[in-house]
Design a protein around this motif. Structure first.
Motif, PDB file in Angstrom:
ATOM      1  N   LEU A 170       0.798  -1.014  -0.018  1.00  0.00           N
ATOM      2  CA  LEU A 170      -0.116  -0.197   0.091  1.00  0.00           C
ATOM      3  C   LEU A 170       0.845   1.238  -0.185  1.00  0.00           C
ATOM      4  O   LEU A 170       0.714   2.089  -0.446  1.00  0.00           O
ATOM      5  CB  LEU A 170      -1.104   0.149   1.242  1.00  0.00           C
ATOM      6  CG  LEU A 170      -2.029  -1.044   1.486  1.00  0.00           C
ATOM      7  CD1 LEU A 170      -2.847  -0.806   2.671  1.00  0.00           C
ATOM      8  CD2 LEU A 170      -2.930  -0.988   0.160  1.00  0.00           C
ATOM      9  N   LEU A 171       2.049   1.220   0.584  1.00  0.00           N
ATOM     10  CA  LEU A 171       3.030   2.297   0.925  1.00  0.00           C
ATOM     11  C   LEU A 171       3.884   2.570  -0.396  1.00  0.00           C
ATOM     12  O   LEU A 171       4.292   3.552  -0.735  1.00  0.00           O
ATOM     13  CB  LEU A 171       3.595   2.391   2.110  1.00  0.00           C
ATOM     14  CG  LEU A 171       2.820   2.210   3.427  1.00  0.00           C
ATOM     15  CD1 LEU A 171       3.464   2.095   4.771  1.00  0.00           C
ATOM     16  CD2 LEU A 171       1.953   3.612   3.772  1.00  0.00           C
ATOM     17  N   ALA A 172       4.311   1.228  -0.799  1.00  0.00           N
ATOM     18  CA  ALA A 172       5.293   1.393  -1.970  1.00  0.00           C
ATOM     19  C   ALA A 172       5.010   2.252  -3.098  1.00  0.00           C
ATOM     20  O   ALA A 172       5.991   3.004  -3.558  1.00  0.00           O
ATOM     21  CB  ALA A 172       5.485   0.022  -2.568  1.00  0.00           C
ATOM     22  N   PRO A 173       3.736   2.543  -3.375  1.00  0.00           N
ATOM     23  CA  PRO A 173       3.435   3.509  -4.742  1.00  0.00           C
ATOM     24  C   PRO A 173       4.012   4.932  -4.390  1.00  0.00           C
ATOM     25  O   PRO A 173       4.108   5.737  -5.128  1.00  0.00           O
ATOM     26  CB  PRO A 173       1.905   3.322  -4.872  1.00  0.00           C
ATOM     27  CG  PRO A 173       1.470   1.963  -4.470  1.00  0.00           C
ATOM     28  CD  PRO A 173       2.672   1.800  -3.407  1.00  0.00           C
ATOM     29  N   TYR A 174       3.894   5.137  -2.976  1.00  0.00           N
ATOM     30  CA  TYR A 174       4.270   6.604  -2.429  1.00  0.00           C
ATOM     31  C   TYR A 174       5.543   6.754  -2.120  1.00  0.00           C
ATOM     32  O   TYR A 174       6.120   7.671  -1.491  1.00  0.00           O
ATOM     33  CB  TYR A 174       3.412   6.858  -1.260  1.00  0.00           C
ATOM     34  CG  TYR A 174       1.791   6.693  -1.739  1.00  0.00           C
ATOM     35  CD1 TYR A 174       1.148   7.936  -2.195  1.00  0.00           C
ATOM     36  CD2 TYR A 174       1.031   5.694  -1.210  1.00  0.00           C
ATOM     37  CE1 TYR A 174      -0.195   7.627  -2.668  1.00  0.00           C
ATOM     38  CE2 TYR A 174      -0.182   5.444  -1.449  1.00  0.00           C
ATOM     39  CZ  TYR A 174      -0.797   6.396  -1.856  1.00  0.00           C
ATOM     40  OH  TYR A 174      -2.183   6.441  -2.419  1.00  0.00           O
ATOM     41  N   GLY A 175       6.402   5.576  -2.673  1.00  0.00           N
ATOM     42  CA  GLY A 175       7.860   5.646  -2.153  1.00  0.00           C
ATOM     43  C   GLY A 175       8.360   5.535  -0.808  1.00  0.00           C
ATOM     44  O   GLY A 175       9.473   5.946  -0.331  1.00  0.00           O
ATOM     45  N   ILE A 176       7.274   5.113   0.117  1.00  0.00           N
ATOM     46  CA  ILE A 176       7.540   4.896   1.404  1.00  0.00           C
ATOM     47  C   ILE A 176       8.047   3.520   1.661  1.00  0.00           C
ATOM     48  O   ILE A 176       7.392   2.530   1.556  1.00  0.00           O
ATOM     49  CB  ILE A 176       6.331   5.202   2.134  1.00  0.00           C
ATOM     50  CG1 ILE A 176       5.806   6.529   2.149  1.00  0.00           C
ATOM     51  CG2 ILE A 176       6.672   4.787   3.680  1.00  0.00           C
ATOM     52  CD1 ILE A 176       4.359   6.733   2.938  1.00  0.00           C
TER      53      ILE A 176
END
Lengths: 308, 280
Positions: free
Chosen positions: A160-166
């Protein structure tokens, strides 16, 4: 476990030695002949104390003094070069820093969880209350691989966080996540009995005097739970600094970045660098003893304040 | 029953506090637990069965059970002896003794393993002597048992000491004055009083003994099929990228943790007054 520890300490403080009814009467009753020699009429003192001291020495005291002696025989210069090498200092920063952040996050949310569990009635409360203890019972390695699976790029949360670069796993942030899991019960279980004891009278008094809800929380509830909060924080922090199993899977273990001190001990041992391992172990031992002293000091002050 | 006092938080505040608290527990604790079982059965039941029944996994399970079977009774005897000495007698240095019993709690598991390597390992103090006499402690069963005993050392004593202190000495003294021997007094008076507390302590000791990772990792040597306990076997599978097998073995330990929690909750519920008598 440790929540019981706090209870114990409270009990040690509150229960003075039970006066011996046999000696207290002054006139020895039947069976009181023991008491002329010993203060307690109950036999088995020599045997049980002997077993206790023997086992304690064998398992705990002799091995720990071996560690201290080993460090002492190496000399002070040798100790400082191994215990405070650049890599070791970086590892302390990671270990102490992440343990501090995790304990701070847990202090805020743990206080809230304890408050909700003590004050409010709702369905499933018993289940959630029991779940808080899971980190005590779940083996750390199991927690470690589960957290890694969740927070890796392909995991439930990580994806869930990967697309935001987190990125959380394989970073110092991952260590914080693992230590939040490990530390939560320490904070909740330490605060709960204090909140339950506090009752609602002081709050109602404050409200009667015109305080609003936030003022009541800040000036009435918070000061009362502060000693327990500090104790829980110190317990969670001490546990977090030494934690190994749940951390190494999610940490990424890059030297100078996400390498924790316990892992550096193991790495040193694998390279047969006993002196290096000993030096780091001494620093960690001192840190956890420091946390213990802080807890004792806080509780000692509390007892004086309460006139116990 | 649900009478709302004028000072109670308004419903919206109460509901959001409960939601935040439960959400936190769900994310921090429930999510990892669900992940273990989901991953363990992701490849189906046959794969799970194969992972827990292959020879190395079986050897790890047997070793874990053996280690717990040795270390739990040892700490049980110690815990009862220590609490008898501390709770039923007065002597100088008592609080120091209690602090020392607590000490293993505040030592990092890795350091707990390290101290035994420094004593018994090849480069340790007793290492050369042990080698001459062909005694293997580190990288063998005795080392694993020692490390496990160390990390589970305080559990039983810590449970029993406050319990026995709160119960006082009157009953024992009455039994003794009626002519019972010390052993009879312990068996017929003290033991029935502390049995639930003792069981509670044993449960916690066992859960920790079977799940210990850091301390055992240092002393075990990681010999596949020989000195790998279940947690070490999980690490090995995980580092081999055999995730479903790692989670299959992990699900066994997670199941043990759940059983421990359920038994613990039942004990607290049914016998709460006999666990922390007069606690607060």
């Amino acid at each position: 476990m440790t929540e019981i520890a706090i209870d114990n300490r409270a009990i040690y403080g509150r229960y003075p030695a039970v006066p011996n009814p046999v000696t207290a009467t002054g006139k020895p009753k039947r069976g009181a002949r023991f008491t002329l020699k010993r203060r307690s009429a109950i036999p088995g003192f020599g045997l049980t104390l002997g077993v206790t001291v023997f086992w304690l020495s064998l398992i705990v005291l002799i091995p720990l003094s071996a560690l201290l002696l080993r460090a002492a025989t190496g000399g002070w210069d040798h100790f400082t070069t191994t215990a405070f090498s650049e890599r070791a200092i970086a590892a302390y920063k990671v270990s102490f820093g992440t343990a501090f952040i995790a304990a701070a996050i847990n202090a805020v949310f743990g206080l809230l969880v304890a408050f909700v569990l003590v004050r409010y009635q709702f369905t499933g409360k018993r289940l959630f209350s029991a779940l808080v203890d899971l980190p005590f019972a779940l083996p750390t390695a199991v927690a470690g691989i589960a957290l890694t699976a969740i927070y890796a790029d392909t995991g439930w949360v990580g994806s869930l966080l990967a697309p935001y670069g987190i990125k959380l796993a394989y970073q110092p942030q991952g260590i914080v996540i693992a230590l939040i899991f490990i530390g939560l019960p320490f904070i909740v279980r330490t605060i709960e009995p204090v909140l339950a004891d506090l009752g609602r009278d002081p709050e109602e008094a404050a409200a009667t005097l015109g305080a609003n809800r936030w003022q009541t929380f800040r000036s009435v509830i918070l000061p009362e739970v502060m000693p327990a909060l500090i104790t829980g924080f110190a317990l969670a922090f001490a546990r977090g600094v030494g934690e190994y199993g749940s951390v190494i899977f999610i940490a990424g273990n890059m030297p100078f970045k996400s390498e924790i001190a316990p892992l550096l001990i193991i790495t040193s041992l694998e390279e047969f660098d006993y002196a290096g391992a000993t030096g780091i172990a001494i620093v960690m031992l001192l840190a956890s003893l420091g946390a213990l002293l802080l807890i004792n000091w806080v509780q000692h002050r509390e007892r004086i304040k309460r006139g116990l | 029953m649900n009478r709302r006092r004028p000072l109670d938080a308004p419903a919206w505040l109460k509901a959001s506090l409960i939601l935040i608290a439960l959400g936190y527990i769900a994310v921090v604790i429930l999510l990892p637990l669900a992940a273990v079982f989901t991953e363990a059965f992701a490849s189906g039941l046959p794969a799970w069965l194969e992972a827990v029944s292959e020879p190395d996994a079986q050897a790890a399970i047997k070793l874990t059970l053996l280690v717990a079977a040795i270390s739990v009774p040892l700490n049980c005897v110690f815990g009862v002896a220590a609490s008898w000495a501390v709770a039923k007698h007065d002597f100088p240095g008592k609080s120091l003794l209690v602090s020392l019993i607590d000490l293993p709690f505040s030592v990092s598991p890795v350091v707990s393993g390290l101290v035994y390597v420094l004593l018994f390992g090849a480069g340790g103090w007793l290492g050369p002597w042990l080698q001459e006499n062909d005694i293997q402690i580190i990288f063998a069963l005795p080392g694993i048992v020692l490390a496990t005993v160390f990390v589970t050392f305080p559990f039983v004593a810590r449970e029993l000491i406050p319990l026995m202190q709160a119960q006082g000495r009157d009953e024992e003294e009455a039994a003794l004055s009626l002519g019972a021997t010390g052993w009879q007094t312990f068996r017929k008076v003290t033991l029935p009083n502390i049995k639930w507390g003792l069981l509670y302590g044993v449960l916690l000791t066992n859960a920790r003994a079977m799940g210990e990772f850091g301390a055992v990792s240092v002393v075990s040597g990681h010999i596949r099929g020989e000195t790998n306990t279940m947690p070490l076997h999980i690490e090995l599978l995980y580092n081999d990228y055999n995730l479903s097998a790692a989670f299959a073995v992990a699900s066994l330990l997670a199941g043990l943790a759940l059983i421990t929690l359920v038994l613990r909750t039942i004990l607290e519920w049914r016998h709460g007054d006999e666990l922390v008598a007069g606690g607060h």
